[in-house]
Design a protein around this motif. Structure first.
Motif, PDB file in Angstrom:
ATOM      1  N   ARG A 131       0.831  -1.209   0.000  1.00  0.00           N
ATOM      2  CA  ARG A 131       0.000   0.000   0.000  1.00  0.00           C
ATOM      3  C   ARG A 131       0.864   1.257   0.000  1.00  0.00           C
ATOM      4  O   ARG A 131       0.572   2.233  -0.705  1.00  0.00           O
ATOM      5  CB  ARG A 131      -0.931  -0.001   1.213  1.00  0.00           C
ATOM      6  CG  ARG A 131      -1.999  -1.079   1.184  1.00  0.00           C
ATOM      7  CD  ARG A 131      -2.914  -0.960   2.391  1.00  0.00           C
ATOM      8  NE  ARG A 131      -3.728   0.258   2.329  1.00  0.00           N
ATOM      9  CZ  ARG A 131      -4.442   0.737   3.336  1.00  0.00           C
ATOM     10  NH1 ARG A 131      -4.417   0.101   4.517  1.00  0.00           N
ATOM     11  NH2 ARG A 131      -5.163   1.829   3.202  1.00  0.00           N
ATOM     12  N   ASP A 134       2.566   1.513  -3.483  1.00  0.00           N
ATOM     13  CA  ASP A 134       1.605   2.006  -4.471  1.00  0.00           C
ATOM     14  C   ASP A 134       1.335   3.499  -4.302  1.00  0.00           C
ATOM     15  O   ASP A 134       1.127   4.222  -5.280  1.00  0.00           O
ATOM     16  CB  ASP A 134       0.285   1.234  -4.356  1.00  0.00           C
ATOM     17  CG  ASP A 134       0.389  -0.196  -4.863  1.00  0.00           C
ATOM     18  OD1 ASP A 134       1.385  -0.526  -5.533  1.00  0.00           O
ATOM     19  OD2 ASP A 134      -0.531  -0.993  -4.582  1.00  0.00           O
ATOM     20  N   LEU A 259       0.035   6.584   5.596  1.00  0.00           N
ATOM     21  CA  LEU A 259      -0.492   6.538   4.229  1.00  0.00           C
ATOM     22  C   LEU A 259      -1.106   7.861   3.794  1.00  0.00           C
ATOM     23  O   LEU A 259      -1.206   8.134   2.586  1.00  0.00           O
ATOM     24  CB  LEU A 259      -1.522   5.407   4.105  1.00  0.00           C
ATOM     25  CG  LEU A 259      -0.927   3.994   4.058  1.00  0.00           C
ATOM     26  CD1 LEU A 259      -2.006   2.942   4.289  1.00  0.00           C
ATOM     27  CD2 LEU A 259      -0.222   3.759   2.724  1.00  0.00           C
TER      28      LEU A 259
END
Length: 292
Positions: A131, A134, A259
């Motif tokens: 994650r 990406d 994130l």
């Protein structure tokens, strides 16, 4: 589900040394078996009963740890056949069969939890790493892990990071010099710390210095640091630090990266982004063994 479910090699990128896998699994099984072994399976299942089952993904994610799961079943009973149906580093959807297990029912159940503990934990790390990878796609930045690992499991956890597309930071205190704030205080300054490290470590070892300001950055660059860790800098300061370091040192962003923030950090132009959460806070990937 993958169209081809024939057996595959389960080892992913730069698999951890075999000896480390065997040792880690042996410790885990010894902890689980204690002095009496699996008393539930021994009491409820006939000694000659066999079982066949499939380990499946109950959530989407990235797989890591198949070889460790295989070792757990093999140490529980070498007669157990473990067939990987995907490979480490492969993304799977919910419902994907990950591995098939066939053998003495008691032994399969005895090895199940240790096998799944490793597989779920390492796949969770790989999934979270993917994650982050990406999230910075298309930038210069590479996602790297840290030394914030579970004692005794560092090599396995760092392997899982690689399965998720990340890179490894140093493995321990032995393979790179990382001068942080307390080293600087104890040494009497960045310049003194770098000079002493260079004299001690020799030309083959890279030297990284943690800085929190542009003034400290200038001192570290002047001292000849190979890598600069930009610790807890805002994006504007980090961008300027990257410009000042260009052609002089590799830059690494560090400090409370998540994130939500990682893309903006990557867009400052840093070379590396270290994320402790990859190994210390990754949730497990839900995988389970179901008998036919």
């Amino acid at each position: 589900m993958p169209e081809d479910i024939s057996p595959r090699s389960e080892a992913g990128p730069d698999a951890p040394p075999r000896g480390l896998v065997v040792e880690a699994v042996a410790r885990a099984l010894a902890e689980d078996f204690g002095l009496a072994g699996d008393i539930t399976s021994a009491a409820t299942i006939a000694a000659d009963a066999t079982a066949r089952g499939t380990i499946g993904a109950r959530k989407p994610g990235t797989i890591a740890g198949l070889d460790i799961a295989r070792e757990a079943f093999a140490q529980a009973d070498p007669r157990i056949a473990f067939t990987a149906l995907v490979a480490d580093g492969e993304r799977v959807e919910a419902g994907t069969p990950v591995a098939a297990v066939d053998g003495p029912a008691r032994a399969v159940l005895s090895g199940e939890r240790v096998a799944l503990n490793f597989l779920c934990h390492l796949s969770g790390i790989a999934t979270l790493t993917r994650r982050f990878v990406d999230a910075v796609d298309g930038t210069n930045a590479q996602i790297v892990c840290t030394r914030k690992t579970m004692p005794g499991l560092r090599a396995l956890q760092k392997y899982a990071v690689r399965c998720g597309g990340g890179r490894n930071h140093r493995f321990g205190l032995f393979d790179a010099v990382l001068i942080k704030d307390n080293h600087v205080v104890a040494a009497g300054g960045i310049g003194k710390a770098v000079a002493a490290a260079r004299a001690h470590a020799g030309h083959m070892v890279r030297i990284e210095v943690e800085v929190t300001s542009l003034a400290e950055l200038d001192e570290a660059l002047s001292a000849g640091a190979d890598i600069i860790m930009l610790d807890n800098m805002d994006a504007a300061t980090m961008r300027e630090a990257v410009t000042l370091s260009a052609g002089k040192a590799i830059t690494e962003a560090s400090g409370r990266v998540d994130l939500d923030s990682v893309r903006a950090i990557a867009e400052t132009g840093v070379d590396l982004i270290s994320v402790g959460a990859l190994t210390h806070s990754a949730p497990v990937l839900d995988l389970g063994l179901d008998f036919e």
